[in-house]
Motif scaffolding. Structure first.
Motif, mmCIF file in Angstrom:
data_model
loop_
_atom_site.group_PDB
_atom_site.id
_atom_site.type_symbol
_atom_site.label_atom_id
_atom_site.label_comp_id
_atom_site.label_asym_id
_atom_site.label_seq_id
_atom_site.Cartn_x
_atom_site.Cartn_y
_atom_site.Cartn_z
ATOM 1 N N VAL A 174 -7.917 6.207 -6.687
ATOM 2 C CA VAL A 174 -7.453 5.571 -5.393
ATOM 3 C C VAL A 174 -6.145 6.304 -5.071
ATOM 4 O O VAL A 174 -5.207 6.396 -6.092
ATOM 5 C CB VAL A 174 -7.264 4.057 -5.672
ATOM 6 N N ARG A 175 -6.001 6.506 -3.890
ATOM 7 C CA ARG A 175 -4.635 7.255 -3.271
ATOM 8 C C ARG A 175 -3.602 5.944 -3.382
ATOM 9 O O ARG A 175 -3.897 5.180 -3.066
ATOM 10 C CB ARG A 175 -4.808 8.047 -1.980
ATOM 11 N N ILE A 176 -2.403 6.554 -3.738
ATOM 12 C CA ILE A 176 -1.248 5.461 -3.804
ATOM 13 C C ILE A 176 -0.467 6.056 -2.765
ATOM 14 O O ILE A 176 -0.133 7.161 -2.352
ATOM 15 C CB ILE A 176 -0.715 5.247 -5.339
ATOM 16 N N PRO A 177 0.556 4.995 -2.356
ATOM 17 C CA PRO A 177 1.490 5.441 -1.413
ATOM 18 C C PRO A 177 2.541 6.175 -1.958
ATOM 19 O O PRO A 177 3.133 6.088 -3.101
ATOM 20 C CB PRO A 177 2.458 4.023 -1.276
ATOM 21 N N GLU A 178 2.899 7.324 -1.068
ATOM 22 C CA GLU A 178 3.780 8.409 -1.680
ATOM 23 C C GLU A 178 5.135 7.833 -2.103
ATOM 24 O O GLU A 178 5.868 8.677 -2.584
ATOM 25 C CB GLU A 178 3.612 9.455 -0.548
#
Length: 342
Positions: A127-131
């Motif tokens: 899952v991509r996470i907030p930068e």
């Protein structure tokens, strides 16, 4: 690469750091350079050998971590080298209803976890996470963050104006506080020290009950809600707090069963449930779909998990002891790159 692993058995005496061969990347896999990992109460249970026969050594501990993709398999299309991602707690629960073999897909037991410098994962489990989140903050999301979000949305979503009671100051509790406030709810927290009570108020809690000063704290909850009770309780204590939670919730309310830090066997006075139509609902982290939903909410509200202490990779043993002491307010994390914090 290096990893920490329970080799010969459980217990901190058996958690050792070893050098290993870099894992191979399959056609649908990615290689992560792990940047940070975070500890949950569950990791202490695993360390103590209390998770049953299905969780056995050799085992790399910890379910929650974040890393940067450094290699991809030839069939991977949704991710690229340089992407920062978290492996999902449940590697096989993508969305919808949980699979029948739910427990078999958990990182940190029975599957190897993330306390390593590198790990290979199937691309579909990431899952991509907030930068804007730091590595430690991102590492706090897969179990604690998703559990908090699930507890505020199951079996129905918390609504603006409702009141929620959250127990303690662990990772789930602190994330639930921030999320519930963002959803427009009133939040009552319980804790065990005046210092933590002050920190909870500074984080946004509307009311805080210091359990060191009052027993039968459900009476205070009833006073705070003018005798109505709260709409839902996030029950993180277990055996010794469950009855008090039931007495704190309104008629028709919901008690979310999340933790069992005070024991596994509880006695319930059934008339309190039956006559008041109380719902008991168990929460077990959540799916990858739920994780992605959480990330969208965090991004919109710019919410940051509370980090209590970050240890160097070589000091991972100290991280377990620190979490066990209960003295740190916020998540206990470990850097997964030996020289990253120097």
């Amino acid at each position: 690469m290096q990893s920490w692993s329970f080799k010969e058995g459980f217990g901190l005496d058996n958690l050792v750091k070893t050098d290993e061969v870099m894992p191979e990347v399959g056609p649908r896999d990615v290689l992560l350079e792990m940047h940070a990992a975070s500890l949950n109460y569950r990791d202490l249970v695993v360390m103590q050998g209390g998770h049953g026969r299905s969780v056995a050594p050799p085992l790399v501990p910890l379910s929650d971590g974040v890393g940067k993709i450094v290699a991809t398999g030839r069939q991977v299309a949704d991710f690229a080298v340089g992407d920062r991602v978290c492996p999902a707690f449940y590697q096989h629960w993508y969305g919808g209803a949980p699979p029948a073999n739910l427990e078999k897909g958990r990182l940190g037991g029975p599957l190897d976890g993330v306390l390593a410098t590198h790990r290979v994962f199937a691309a579909e489990t990431l899952v991509r996470i907030p930068e804007y989140l730091s590595d430690a903050e991102a590492a706090a999301l897969p179990c604690a963050g998703v559990t908090a979000w699930s507890a505020l949305n199951e079996p129905t979503s918390l609504r603006s104006g409702e009141t929620v009671l959250v127990q303690g100051t662990g990772g789930v509790a602190l994330m639930a506080l921030q999320l519930a406030k963002a959803m427009g709810a009133r939040v009552i927290m319980t804790t065990s020290t005046p210092a933590k009570a002050k920190q909870l108020r500074e984080l946004g809690a509307d009311d805080v009950i210091d359990r060191s000063k009052v027993s039968n704290w459900h009476h205070l909850v009833q006073e705070m809600t003018e005798g109505r009770g709260v709409d839902r309780v996030l029950e993180l204590g277990g055996a010794t707090t469950l009855n008090t939670s039931v007495k704190s919730v309104k008629t028709g309310g919901t008690v979310l069963l999340i933790g069992n830090v005070t024991g596994n066997v509880a006695e319930l006075f059934l008339p309190l449930l039956l006559s008041r139509r109380i719902t008991l609902h168990a929460v077990s982290v959540g799916s990858q779909e739920t994780f992605r939903s959480l990330c969208k909410v965090l991004q919109f509200h710019r919410i940051r998990p509370v980090i209590g202490k970050l240890f160097d990779f070589d000091d991972a043993l100290l991280a377990f002891g620190t979490l066990e002491s209960g003295e740190v307010f916020g998540k206990v994390c470990v850097s997964c790159q030996p020289d990253r914090n120097k």
